[in-house]
Design a protein around this motif. Structure first.
Motif, PDB file in Angstrom:
ATOM      1  N   GLU A 131       0.822  -1.203   0.000  1.00 20.60           N
ATOM      2  CA  GLU A 131       0.000   0.000   0.000  1.00 20.60           C
ATOM      3  C   GLU A 131       0.860   1.259   0.000  1.00 20.60           C
ATOM      4  OE1 GLU A 131      -3.951  -2.043   1.940  1.00 20.60           O
ATOM      5  OE2 GLU A 131      -2.625  -0.980   3.279  1.00 20.60           O
ATOM      6  N   TYR A 369      -2.257   3.927  10.040  1.00 21.98           N
ATOM      7  CA  TYR A 369      -1.585   3.321   8.880  1.00 21.98           C
ATOM      8  C   TYR A 369      -0.189   3.923   8.743  1.00 21.98           C
ATOM      9  CZ  TYR A 369      -5.582   0.687   7.316  1.00 21.98           C
ATOM     10  OH  TYR A 369      -6.589  -0.241   7.236  1.00 21.98           O
ATOM     11  N   ARG A 374      -2.984   9.852  11.593  1.00 21.31           N
ATOM     12  CA  ARG A 374      -4.349   9.727  12.076  1.00 21.31           C
ATOM     13  C   ARG A 374      -4.606   8.327  12.641  1.00 21.31           C
ATOM     14  NH1 ARG A 374      -9.535   8.730  10.129  1.00 21.31           N
ATOM     15  NH2 ARG A 374      -8.662   7.846   8.208  1.00 21.31           N
ATOM     16  N   VAL A 376      -6.756   5.470  13.155  1.00 17.10           N
ATOM     17  CA  VAL A 376      -7.996   4.913  12.626  1.00 17.10           C
ATOM     18  C   VAL A 376      -8.738   4.205  13.771  1.00 17.10           C
ATOM     19  CG1 VAL A 376      -8.948   3.257  11.004  1.00 17.10           C
ATOM     20  CG2 VAL A 376      -6.996   4.654  10.343  1.00 17.10           C
ATOM     21  N   GLU A 395     -20.395   3.801   9.961  1.00 22.68           N
ATOM     22  CA  GLU A 395     -20.350   4.422   8.635  1.00 22.68           C
ATOM     23  C   GLU A 395     -19.051   4.031   7.934  1.00 22.68           C
ATOM     24  OE1 GLU A 395     -22.076   8.332   8.745  1.00 22.68           O
ATOM     25  OE2 GLU A 395     -23.621   6.858   9.282  1.00 22.68           O
ATOM     26  N   ASN A 396     -18.982   4.398   6.665  1.00 21.93           N
ATOM     27  CA  ASN A 396     -17.756   4.133   5.889  1.00 21.93           C
ATOM     28  C   ASN A 396     -16.555   4.830   6.516  1.00 21.93           C
ATOM     29  OD1 ASN A 396     -18.541   2.436   3.897  1.00 21.93           O
ATOM     30  ND2 ASN A 396     -19.277   4.079   2.568  1.00 21.93           N
ATOM     31  N   GLY A 397     -15.448   4.150   6.523  1.00 20.33           N
ATOM     32  CA  GLY A 397     -14.210   4.776   6.972  1.00 20.33           C
ATOM     33  C   GLY A 397     -14.062   4.837   8.485  1.00 20.33           C
ATOM     34  N   GLN A 398     -14.900   4.082   9.217  1.00 21.15           N
ATOM     35  CA  GLN A 398     -14.790   4.131  10.677  1.00 21.15           C
ATOM     36  C   GLN A 398     -13.779   3.116  11.211  1.00 21.15           C
ATOM     37  OE1 GLN A 398     -16.306   6.503  12.514  1.00 21.15           O
ATOM     38  NE2 GLN A 398     -17.049   7.295  10.558  1.00 21.15           N
ATOM     39  N   GLY A 399     -13.240   2.279  10.356  1.00 19.62           N
ATOM     40  CA  GLY A 399     -12.189   1.364  10.816  1.00 19.62           C
ATOM     41  C   GLY A 399     -12.611  -0.089  10.917  1.00 19.62           C
ATOM     42  N   LYS A 400     -13.739  -0.443  10.297  1.00 24.90           N
ATOM     43  CA  LYS A 400     -14.223  -1.824  10.412  1.00 24.90           C
ATOM     44  C   LYS A 400     -13.269  -2.801   9.717  1.00 24.90           C
ATOM     45  CE  LYS A 400     -18.145  -0.801   8.418  1.00 24.90           C
ATOM     46  NZ  LYS A 400     -17.901   0.598   8.046  1.00 24.90           N
ATOM     47  N   THR A 401     -12.934  -2.479   8.480  1.00 26.09           N
ATOM     48  CA  THR A 401     -12.024  -3.370   7.751  1.00 26.09           C
ATOM     49  C   THR A 401     -10.656  -3.413   8.424  1.00 26.09           C
ATOM     50  OG1 THR A 401     -13.186  -2.932   5.688  1.00 26.09           O
ATOM     51  CG2 THR A 401     -10.979  -3.834   5.502  1.00 26.09           C
ATOM     52  N   THR A 402     -10.270  -2.285   8.992  1.00 21.94           N
ATOM     53  CA  THR A 402      -8.983  -2.231   9.681  1.00 21.94           C
ATOM     54  C   THR A 402      -8.940  -3.243  10.834  1.00 21.94           C
ATOM     55  OG1 THR A 402      -8.850   0.097   9.093  1.00 21.94           O
ATOM     56  CG2 THR A 402      -7.370  -0.679  10.831  1.00 21.94           C
ATOM     57  N   LYS A 405      -8.111  -6.482   9.405  1.00 20.91           N
ATOM     58  CA  LYS A 405      -6.699  -6.584   9.034  1.00 20.91           C
ATOM     59  C   LYS A 405      -5.829  -6.828  10.266  1.00 20.91           C
ATOM     60  CE  LYS A 405      -6.896  -3.443   5.030  1.00 20.91           C
ATOM     61  NZ  LYS A 405      -6.506  -2.050   4.668  1.00 20.91           N
TER      62      LYS A 405
HETATM   63  N1  ADP Z   1      -3.969   1.269   3.404  1.00 19.22           N
HETATM   64  C1  ADP Z   1      -4.389   2.393   3.994  1.00 19.22           C
HETATM   65  N2  ADP Z   1      -3.528   3.406   4.158  1.00 19.22           N
HETATM   66  C2  ADP Z   1      -3.929   4.541   4.782  1.00 19.22           C
HETATM   67  N3  ADP Z   1      -5.161   4.737   5.233  1.00 19.22           N
HETATM   68  C3  ADP Z   1      -6.066   3.769   5.092  1.00 19.22           C
HETATM   69  C4  ADP Z   1      -5.725   2.529   4.467  1.00 19.22           C
HETATM   70  N4  ADP Z   1      -6.813   1.737   4.464  1.00 19.22           N
HETATM   71  C5  ADP Z   1      -7.790   2.455   5.064  1.00 19.22           C
HETATM   72  N5  ADP Z   1      -7.353   3.666   5.446  1.00 19.22           N
HETATM   73  C6  ADP Z   1      -8.125   4.674   6.156  1.00 19.22           C
HETATM   74  O1  ADP Z   1      -8.510   4.157   7.395  1.00 19.22           O
HETATM   75  C7  ADP Z   1      -9.847   4.491   7.691  1.00 19.22           C
HETATM   76  C8  ADP Z   1     -10.631   3.252   8.029  1.00 19.22           C
HETATM   77  O2  ADP Z   1     -10.694   2.445   6.875  1.00 19.22           O
HETATM   78  P1  ADP Z   1     -11.493   1.079   6.872  1.00 19.22           P
HETATM   79  O3  ADP Z   1     -11.072   0.279   8.046  1.00 19.22           O
HETATM   80  O4  ADP Z   1     -11.353   0.487   5.550  1.00 19.22           O
HETATM   81  O5  ADP Z   1     -12.995   1.616   7.083  1.00 19.22           O
HETATM   82  P2  ADP Z   1     -14.360   0.817   6.952  1.00 19.22           P
HETATM   83  O6  ADP Z   1     -14.091  -0.585   6.644  1.00 19.22           O
HETATM   84  O7  ADP Z   1     -15.031   1.027   8.277  1.00 19.22           O
HETATM   85  O8  ADP Z   1     -15.136   1.524   5.881  1.00 19.22           O
HETATM   86  C9  ADP Z   1     -10.387   5.244   6.501  1.00 19.22           C
HETATM   87  O9  ADP Z   1     -10.415   6.621   6.826  1.00 19.22           O
HETATM   88  C10 ADP Z   1      -9.400   4.995   5.418  1.00 19.22           C
HETATM   89  O10 ADP Z   1      -9.233   6.145   4.642  1.00 19.22           O
END
Ligand code: ADP
Ligand code: MG
Length: 610
Positions: A131, A369, A374, A376, A395-402, A405
């Motif tokens: 990334e 990241y 910032r 997350v 909501e989108n971008g709240q850190g769920k996928t993070t 990971k």
């Molecule tokens: N690889 C990355 N590098 C930098 N920032 C990231 C990366 N992936 C996600 N983000 C940021 O981290 C935040 C949380 O992302 P993510 O966990 O994907 O949110 P969600 O799944 O809740 O929509 C978002 O603001 C996104 O912009």
């Protein structure tokens, strides 16, 4: 590498430093085929000695003819010499072919060997590396090395051959006049310096242009891919893309022309110098022959040796400078191999627990990241108990996928820790951990392979062709409802999916997703994670898929990320995430009763369905 130094000496320093990569390259070359390398080298060494041998024999012949005209009889071996000359010429032709043969074999082996090394190394690297755009440049260049750098290997062989040829010819010249040799060597040096200087500028330019070339690649793909075709047409984007492409490529083109022009202007006088030196020496030798100080045979030997030596010396320099420049490119390959993963198993890593007794616990986990300040996730505390199905919403971008990971150790927390059965995740073997977690990401893969392989890849280590696990594959397909899709495919499990290769059948997003789901089921993992799987499903398929998911994960550990409340309701516990922290937590009933965020969101969505 230091950023594109421009001065002459700086450029030389960088070039010499890059030569330190040569031993590593030699190692890689050797490993890609010891027998082929030896064969090529042996042929080259023999070829290198041919010119001096040919000149020696023809000197004998000419001297004998000259003596014959002066009244001496031809020596007894005369016709044998003529025969020997012929034999040497034939031998040279055969060796030339042999070199071509070994080179082409080596080129195939080398590019295969390096491609495999690059793929193997790439697979070990952290997700964070991918990334990062600087890393992507590096990977890009490393990938090109695999096929492009074979020239350098041939150059290594050539430089040996040229050195040996030049040495043997020079010995012949030296025997006649040491000064003649010195003159030749001196004349070659300016041309060499000029050549390498411009070659270096070329490399610096290539490095500079990499970001632009990546953009060009992107535009090219965008302008001609299936994914973008719909929008491209509707937005009438293609004119804009072509314009951008032209603008960027003109920029590159301009730089290339400017270097080529300078090379022509300054490189030409330098190489003329070498030509003058050569003809000076030639004239001198003729002068002495005319004066009767040299025999015809010596004239022939010397002119041949001077021409051959000067050609070989010039070539050594230019081949060497091309090696030096190529080894600059190699710096990228070496740098790439030097990138090491941070997320990896410790030396005496624990096997993942089976069965998991307690579950996962996030303790004050914060995460930013790499390259970003910032947070997350901000001191997050979260439990996933062993027989609990948790839904994560926000909501989108709240850190769920993070969170996913981190659970799968694609990244490690910046602060805090994640425990599995009370032990830090970092203590477990990563491979083992991955074996216990089945994930379907939002952006799951669509493998352009057969339907069977699309499922089998999840446990490819078990059986590469999927044959040994056919029953398991069918069961997974049944669980994920992928079997309904497969039943409609002309070739069933053997149907090639995707449109990239001929005979492939493309699927809808929801159908592809069933394959992703089947992969997760096939893994026989203890924790199943679905990250917003509903995105590409219609309402009916969604309820089918989730009904099934609910049944299959009854009493198991599961993490479900979704926007749809119809899906979320089935979870034992619902967690609402906001700004990297948990703001609400409980069952559907509890959260509705609470009447806060969840209840609000639920009302909003329910209203839209009424
Ligand atoms: N690889 C990355 N590098 C930098 N920032 C990231 C990366 N992936 C996600 N983000 C940021 O981290 C935040 C949380 O992302 P993510 O966990 O994907 O949110 P969600 O799944 O809740 O929509 C978002 O603001 C996104 O912009
Ligand atoms: Mg997400």
């Amino acid at each position: 590498m230091a950023e594109t130094p421009q001065t002459f000496w700086e450029s030389w320093w960088v070039r010499l430093q890059a030569l330190k990569n040569v031993p590593q390259l030699v190692r890689i070359v050797w490993d890609s085929g010891p027998a082929v390398v030896s064969g090529g080298l042996a042929s080259r060494l023999l070829v290198a000695l041919l010119p001096v041998a040919v000149l020696g024999v023809s000197k004998r012949i000419l001297d004998a003819i000259q003596a014959h005209f002066q009244g001496h009889p031809l020596p007894a071996a005369f016709w044998w010499f003529v025969g020997a000359e012929f034999a040497l010429a034939s031998f040279g032709a055969i060796l030339g072919r042999a070199i071509g043969y070994f080179d082409s074999l080596l080129s195939d082996r080398f590019s295969r060997h390096v491609s495999i090394l690059v793929m193997e190394h790439a697979s070990r690297l952290d997700l964070s590396s991918y990334e990062d755009s600087a890393f992507n440049d590096k990977l890009e260049r490393a990938r090109v090395q695999a096929t492009d750098r074979i020239g350098m290997i041939q150059a290594l062989g050539q430089v040996l051959q040229q050195a040996l040829a030049a040495l043997s010819l020079s010995a012949a010249i030296f025997w006649f006049s040491p000064w003649l040799l010195l003159l030749l060597v001196l004349a070659v040096v300016p041309a060499f310096l000029g050549e390498t200087h411009f070659a270096f500028l070329g490399y610096a330019k290539d490095v500079r242009q990499t970001p632009v070339r990546r953009q060009l690649d992107y535009l090219r793909v965008l302008g001609s891919s299936k994914e973008s075709a719909k929008e491209l047409k509707l937005f009438a984007l293609s004119g804009f893309l072509v314009g951008e492409f032209t603008r960027l490529s003109n920029q590159i083109f301009g730089e290339n022309v400017s270097i080529a022009r300078r090379r022509f202007l300054f490189g030409t006088p330098l190489s003329l110098l070498s030509t003058f030196a050569y003809y000076g020496a030639y004239a001198y030798v003729i002068y002495r022959t005319v004066n009767g100080e040299l025999t015809w045979g010596t004239l022939q030997l010397l002119t041949g040796a001077i021409a051959g030596a000067s050609l070989n010396i010039q070539n050594i320099f230019s081949t060497f400078s091309s090696i030096a420049d190529q080894s600059l490119f190699l710096t990228d390959l070496v740098n790439f191999f030097q990138v090491t993963p941070k997320v990896c198993s410790k030396k005496d890593a624990l096997p993942a627990p089976r069965p998991i007794r307690q579950g996962f616990v996030f303790e004050n986990v914060s995460f930013a990241y790499p390259g970003s300040e910032r947070r997350v996730l901000d001191r997050l505390n979260l439990r996933i108990d062993r027989d609990e199905r948790i839904a994560l919403i926000g909501e989108n971008g709240q850190g769920k996928t993070t969170i996913v990971k981190l659970l799968t150790r694609l990244y490690d927390p910046t602060e805090g820790r994640i425990l599995l059965d009370g032990i830090d995740l970092r203590e477990y073997s990563v491979e083992d951990l991955h074996g216990e977690i089945g994930v379907i990401f939002q952006d799951f893969m669509r493998y352009e392979m057969s339907a069977r392989q699309n499922i089998a890849v999840a446990r490819i280590q078990v059986s590469p062709d999927g044959a040994a696990q056919d029953d398991a594959i069918r069961e997974a397909a049944h669980k994920s409802l992928a079997d309904e899709v497969i039943a409609n495919l002309p070739q069933g499990y053997d149907q090639l999916l995707g449109r990239r290769f001929s005979g492939g059948v493309d699927l809808s997003g929801g159908e592809w997703q069933r394959f992703a789901l089947a992969r997760a089921y096939l893994r026989d993992a203890q924790l199943l994670i679905l990250d917003e799987p509903t995105a590409s499903l219609d309402a009916r398929s969604e309820s089918e898929v989730f009904q099934r998911f609910a049944e299959l994960t009854q009493g198991k550990m599961a993490l479900l990320i979704s926007h749809r409340f119809s899906t979320v309701r089935m979870a034992d516990q619902i967690i609402v995430l906001e700004n990297g922290r948990i703001v609400e937590q409980g069952s559907h009933q509890q959260l509705i009763a609470l009447g806060a965020r969840y209840a609000g969101m639920f009302e909003l969505q329910a209203a839209s369905y009424r």
